[in-house]
Write a protein that holds these residues in place. Structure first.
Motif, short mmCIF file in Angstrom:
data_model
loop_
_atom_site.label_atom_id
_atom_site.label_comp_id
_atom_site.label_asym_id
_atom_site.label_seq_id
_atom_site.Cartn_x
_atom_site.Cartn_y
_atom_site.Cartn_z
N PHE A 19 2.41 -13.69 -10.30
CA PHE A 19 2.46 -12.23 -10.18
C PHE A 19 1.76 -11.57 -11.37
CE2 PHE A 19 5.16 -8.24 -9.73
CZ PHE A 19 4.59 -7.88 -8.52
N GLU A 20 2.08 -12.06 -12.54
CA GLU A 20 1.45 -11.54 -13.75
C GLU A 20 -0.07 -11.73 -13.70
OE1 GLU A 20 2.80 -9.95 -16.34
OE2 GLU A 20 0.87 -9.86 -17.41
N GLY A 51 -1.57 -9.16 -11.41
CA GLY A 51 -1.44 -7.81 -11.98
C GLY A 51 -2.50 -7.55 -13.03
N GLU A 52 -2.70 -8.49 -13.90
CA GLU A 52 -3.67 -8.29 -14.97
C GLU A 52 -5.08 -8.12 -14.41
OE1 GLU A 52 -3.20 -11.42 -17.86
OE2 GLU A 52 -1.07 -10.96 -18.13
N ALA A 66 -0.36 -6.17 -6.02
CA ALA A 66 0.03 -7.49 -6.51
C ALA A 66 1.07 -8.11 -5.56
CB ALA A 66 0.60 -7.39 -7.92
N LEU A 100 6.70 -15.50 -11.21
CA LEU A 100 6.36 -14.46 -12.19
C LEU A 100 4.99 -14.74 -12.81
CD1 LEU A 100 9.63 -13.61 -14.15
CD2 LEU A 100 8.46 -12.33 -12.38
N GLN A 101 4.72 -16.00 -13.04
CA GLN A 101 3.42 -16.34 -13.63
C GLN A 101 2.27 -15.93 -12.71
OE1 GLN A 101 3.16 -20.41 -15.29
NE2 GLN A 101 5.32 -20.58 -14.83
#
Lengths: 229, 229
Positions: free
Chosen positions: A125-126, A129-130, A146, A122-123
């Motif tokens: 992926f985030e 995405g940003e 992403a 998740l880290q």
DNA sequence: ACCTGAACACCGTTCAAGT
DNA sequence: ACCTGAACACCGTTCAAGT
């Protein structure tokens, strides 16, 4: 999740009491030193001079322990590959950061590919995405983009994990690659023409550069699609 | 390697003698029915009504057995995703073929990501390489491009393997995704803005379409690079 | 609350013995 | 040559018992 708030309690009180942090640390040491196969509860109890039950008091099971070690390593990468840079550069920084972490801790690869929608991933992926947002990729496309980046990196993760397990302890990398190349060039010409052709490039190719080249392919794809539409 | 020449001996003499093929077949059945964890030598001996030693006479160890099952599945994909089509379409056919195989046999994903430069993977790699050649990608770039494609697919493989293991037996996929999405939207807003935004798209997104979108990104990158230079 | 360590169930693999 | 199945070494995990 939410976690790590426990960290706020003062850290100086270093009794040598057991804690999840100490266990995770010991696990990482074992994994780095002797690989995945070496991380057993018996090895852990020996190193921590305790009983199996003590470890289970802090950690639910081996899966949670492995997840925690992976999380530790990836979290470190994500804070180092800080932002500020131009989006495309930031994406490269994240990707190469993960690459280098896998290089230093090959066992992380195996873990990452088994822990799909959890913490460490998740880290990453985030982070992607940003940067895609900053790059101006329209919201509907961000998810797919992403995902593509994440998928690509996870593929690498698997390769690395397997590769590291494969290379015998003593041999250096180029010698190993040379032997693989030798095998490749003995494959049947009719069935494997491409692999035979590519075998000569294998021994002195640079993994990191090749990884970056593929990443740039995706980044080009992302930008190209956007420019056209 | 070289192998399978043994196949030439007549196959019709179907005694119900043990053979590597029969063992691999039984292993695939067990893996499909009950997943990776269920494939033990005891389960195999029970199903084949034999002793452990008998299996070891045909197969060196569990690793070889798993490699053989994976090889079987992938070989089937590669012969089905035959060529003839336009190169870009052929690449998509191979990739989607692997995708569908992973969907049908989720345990293959875990295997693929552990078996780096061996048999099953070489087949896929060769397939991509030949199509890149047909596409007119210059030889120096073919290695990097094929690697990127392979990496991307292996990332998917890992995801699938982990995902399949994660989804509880009974629950259907969309319900599962909905619950993941629910977790995502509870993440900290400051730390995970992107993931929170994307959570709404998760429940009814189509994995296969998303996979194809990412693949097209890479294909665009490959073609774009080539057109420019 | 936290730790100990023997015990349990279950692996992959081996091997003497059969046919 | 091929198969049998008890035995071995080694896992992750539990749990009654200690402090």
């Amino acid at each position: 999740m939410v976690a790590m708030a426990t960290k706020t309690q003062r850290a100086e009180r270093r009794t040598d009491a057991l804690s999840k942090e100490r266990i995770v640390e010991a696990a990482i040491d074992i994994l780095d030193a002797d690989g995945e196969g070496a991380l057993t509860f018996r090895a852990l109890t020996a190193r921590l001079a305790t009983g199996a039950g003590a470890i289970y008091w802090h950690v639910a099971n081996k899966g949670e322990l492995l997840a925690a070690t992976t999380n530790d390593v990836i979290a470190r990468v994500m804070t180092e590959a800080a932002d500020g840079a131009e989006p495309r550069e930031a994406i490269r920084a994240i990707a190469l950061g993960v690459f280098d972490a896998l290089d230093a801790h090959p066992w992380v690869g195996a873990q990452l590919s088994r822990e799909p929608w959890h913490s460490a991933m998740l880290q990453i992926f985030e982070g992607f995405g940003e940067q895609l947002e900053a790059l101006g990729v329209p919201p509907e496309e961000q998810f797919d983009c992403a995902s593509a980046l994440l998928n690509y990196i996870l593929g690498l993760a698997g390769q690395y994990a397997a590769g590291a397990a494969r290379v015998p302890e003593g041999t250096d990398r180029t010698a190993f690659l040379a032997s693989v190349a030798a095998q490749w060039s003995q494959l049947d010409e009719a069935e494997y023409p491409f692999i035979r052709r590519v075998a000569v490039q294998l021994p002195d190719h640079d993994d990191r550069e090749q990884f970056l080249a593929g990443l740039n392919l995706i980044l080009t794809g992302i930008t190209a699609t956007r420019d056209v539409s």
